[in-house]
Write a protein that holds these residues in place. Structure first.
Motif, PDB file in Angstrom:
ATOM      1  N   UNK A   1       1.023  -1.262  -0.129  1.00 16.62           N
ATOM      2  CA  UNK A   1       0.061   0.110   0.003  1.00 16.62           C
ATOM      3  C   UNK A   1       1.195   1.197  -0.038  1.00 16.62           C
ATOM      4  N   UNK A   2       2.080   0.989   0.378  1.00 13.77           N
ATOM      5  CA  UNK A   2       3.016   2.246   0.484  1.00 13.77           C
ATOM      6  C   UNK A   2       3.960   2.264  -0.668  1.00 13.77           C
ATOM      7  N   UNK A   3       4.341   3.449  -1.179  1.00 12.71           N
ATOM      8  CA  UNK A   3       5.543   3.453  -2.121  1.00 12.71           C
ATOM      9  C   UNK A   3       6.682   3.089  -1.407  1.00 12.71           C
ATOM     10  N   UNK A   4       7.737   2.997  -2.314  1.00  6.99           N
ATOM     11  CA  UNK A   4       9.202   3.033  -1.802  1.00  6.99           C
ATOM     12  C   UNK A   4       9.823   4.181  -1.863  1.00  6.99           C
ATOM     13  N   UNK A   5       9.268   5.156  -2.464  1.00  8.02           N
ATOM     14  CA  UNK A   5       9.839   6.787  -2.642  1.00  8.02           C
ATOM     15  C   UNK A   5      10.443   7.067  -1.532  1.00  8.02           C
ATOM     16  N   UNK A   6       9.713   6.841  -0.341  1.00  4.90           N
ATOM     17  CA  UNK A   6      10.074   7.520   1.196  1.00  4.90           C
ATOM     18  C   UNK A   6      11.379   6.968   1.882  1.00  4.90           C
ATOM     19  N   UNK A   7      11.737   5.584   1.068  1.00  9.89           N
ATOM     20  CA  UNK A   7      12.922   5.103   1.984  1.00  9.89           C
ATOM     21  C   UNK A   7      14.170   5.532   1.647  1.00  9.89           C
ATOM     22  N   UNK A   8      14.312   6.218   0.502  1.00 10.65           N
ATOM     23  CA  UNK A   8      15.775   6.878   0.393  1.00 10.65           C
ATOM     24  C   UNK A   8      16.250   7.857   1.460  1.00 10.65           C
ATOM     25  N   UNK A   9      17.255   7.451   2.082  1.00 13.03           N
ATOM     26  CA  UNK A   9      17.719   8.231   3.185  1.00 13.03           C
ATOM     27  C   UNK A   9      17.211   7.908   4.677  1.00 13.03           C
ATOM     28  N   UNK A  10      16.180   6.914   4.518  1.00  6.19           N
ATOM     29  CA  UNK A  10      15.470   6.734   5.911  1.00  6.19           C
ATOM     30  C   UNK A  10      15.516   5.286   6.321  1.00  6.19           C
TER      31      UNK A  10
END
Ligand code: FAD
Length: 442
Positions: free
Chosen positions: A169-178
């Protein structure tokens, strides 16, 4: 220029301070705050001598040195803070596993270590040979990036606990740097027992000696107190020619730091499709439960992750009293337990505390008989949830807000995964822009 700043969390407070430091007459700044105290998500609470951060243990760190110095100066200077080494672990059965997980494979039972290493190498090999692009779905991304073993033993159960949704349901966009991204050699080293460190930018952090994290917002707020209208909820924001009217009062400029999801009810001129986009933004709430403990000391840890359901509903616990001795009475200590809730769903009832205590006792982290009392604070909006419609919705919302000249800033004012230092940095940026316009007479 008369400015209304909506919300007195760290964003609104910092913006007001930067504007005044930049030369704006303090009397022209007006902060609206619905709560009876400033601080917002940075607030702390004291109960019978135990202090905790109401939205989970907060730490101060920043790559931006001037922002860091500015924050510390506002809260009494560097001497008013303790400097701490970050010591975090993952609880895995009765073991401690180094964090990030892929830097701790050697701490796992041999079978789990093997599963994780085999999956990691297979995923790495697959990426090298096929050059496959990163999947857009978060769950698929986890498999692509970490492999099957790490997904099964840690990433999937931990993220299911935090996000309360199917991972795709979530995108992978937010993971960069997180989500920490360890070099393959470090993972191989860690699996055979050679210590490696990940996520080093948080290796040292700062925490106020007294008053909890809220000491920071208290410090920023102190000289602004006469400018902050406490217990004053914003009820209406209306465009009036070139200026604005907030709760019936005229202002030249409005900067919103309230959640975008609130704006449809406050801004009558908002078009229906923009209001729908605001309302459709996804978020999670959080219930933070303080456990006051009749125990003098904890292991030397900052916080730990609890990935498994058998460990109870909390996904993270913070050794709050390790941050600063003032956070618990002498000879006592405290733990702060975080439980997320899917946005808009009711908060769990009193069974939650029992389940947390049972889970921690089962994991060998506390004894039931040492819990003196517990206290909870529930917060409706704590985490932005990056679903697949997130980027398009924000684009439409900001295009409209920009077109009408309504500035918006802050964690939920922009729906960004910002820590308090980022809030300060962005407030500083907007203040510079507004001061420039004021000087140019615009
Ligand atoms: C679980 C968790 C852990 C975190 N950990 C860290 C950390 O370790 N380090 C760190 O630096 N940051 C951390 N953060 C982030 C940090 O708390 C936020 O980035 C920051 O507090 C956001 O500040 P803000 O001013 O943008 O928003 P808010 O604090 O939400 O401020 C908005 C203000 O608007 C007020 N308001 C709402 N509605 C109205 C209304 N109708 N009228 C008037 N006022 C209204 C609210 O009461 C609030 O005071 C964490 C956040 C969470 C949730």
């Amino acid at each position: 220029m008369k400015i209304a700043i909506l919300g007195a969390g760290v964003t609104g407070l910092s913006l007001a301070r930067f504007l005044v430091e930049g030369g704006l007459d303090a009397d022209s700044v007006h902060l609206f705050e619905e709560s009876s105290a400033p601080g917002g998500l940075c607030a702390s609470k004291n109960v019978d001598g135990f202090t905790y951060d109401v939205t989970g243990g907060h730490i101060l760190y920043s790559k931006d040195k001037p922002a860091m110095a500015w924050i510390q100066e506002k809260a009494g200077g560097a001497d008013a803070f303790v400097e701490k080494d970050r010591h975090t672990r993952i609880r895995f059965g009765q073991r401690w596993v180094n964090y990030p997980f892929e830097n701790g494979l050697g701490d796992l039972p041999p079978e789990a270590n093997f599963d994780c290493l085999r999956g990691y190498v297979a995923a790495w090999h697959q990426r090298q040979t096929t050059k496959s692009p990163a999947p857009k779905e978060f769950g698929a991304w986890v498999q692509w990036r970490f492999g099957e073993g790490i997904a099964r033993h840690f990433m999937d159960p931990y993220n299911a606990k935090v996000w309360k949704r199917e991972l795709d349901f979530l995108t992978s966009d937010w993971v960069a740097g997180r989500v920490p991204d360890a070099p393959v050699d470090d993972v191989l080293r860690s699996a055979v027992g050679i210590r490696t460190e990940g996520y080093t930018h948080q290796a040292i952090f700062y925490y106020p000696k007294n008053g909890g994290f809220q000491a920071i917002t208290d410090g920023i707020a102190a000289p602004l107190r006469p400018r902050i209208r406490l217990s004053t909820p914003v009820r209406e924001i209306v465009r009036k020619g070139e200026s604005w009217r907030v709760n019936g009062e005229d202002f030249d400029l409005v900067v919103n730091t309230l959640s975008l999801t609130f704006l449809p009810d406050l801004v009558p001129a908002m078009p229906r499709e923009i209001a729908a986009a605001c309302k459709a933004l996804e978020y999670n709430g959080i219930v933070c439960v303080l456990l006051a403990l009749d125990r003098a000391a904890h292991p030397d840890l900052s916080w730990i992750y609890l990935p498994h359901d058998s460990q109870g509903p909390a996904n993270r616990i913070t050794y709050m009293s390790n941050y600063a001795p003032s956070l618990a009475p002498k000879g006592r200590s405290s733990l702060l337990c975080e439980v997320t809730t899917a946005g808009g769903t009711p908060f769990p009832g009193a069974q939650l505390e029992r389940d947390i205590i049972d889970g921690l006792a089962r994991s060998g982290l506390i004894r039931r008989d040492e819990v003196l009392f517990h206290d909870r604070t529930a917060t409706k909006q704590a985490y932005v949830v990056f679903d697949h419609g997130y980027a398009a919705r924000r684009q439409a919302i900001f295009a409209w807000l920009d077109s009408v000249g309504l500035w918006t800033l802050g964690r939920f004012g922009r729906f960004e995964y910002d820590n308090s230092d980022q809030c300060v940095i962005k407030a500083r940026g907007l203040a510079e822009k507004l001061l420039e316009r004021a000087r140019a007479g615009q």
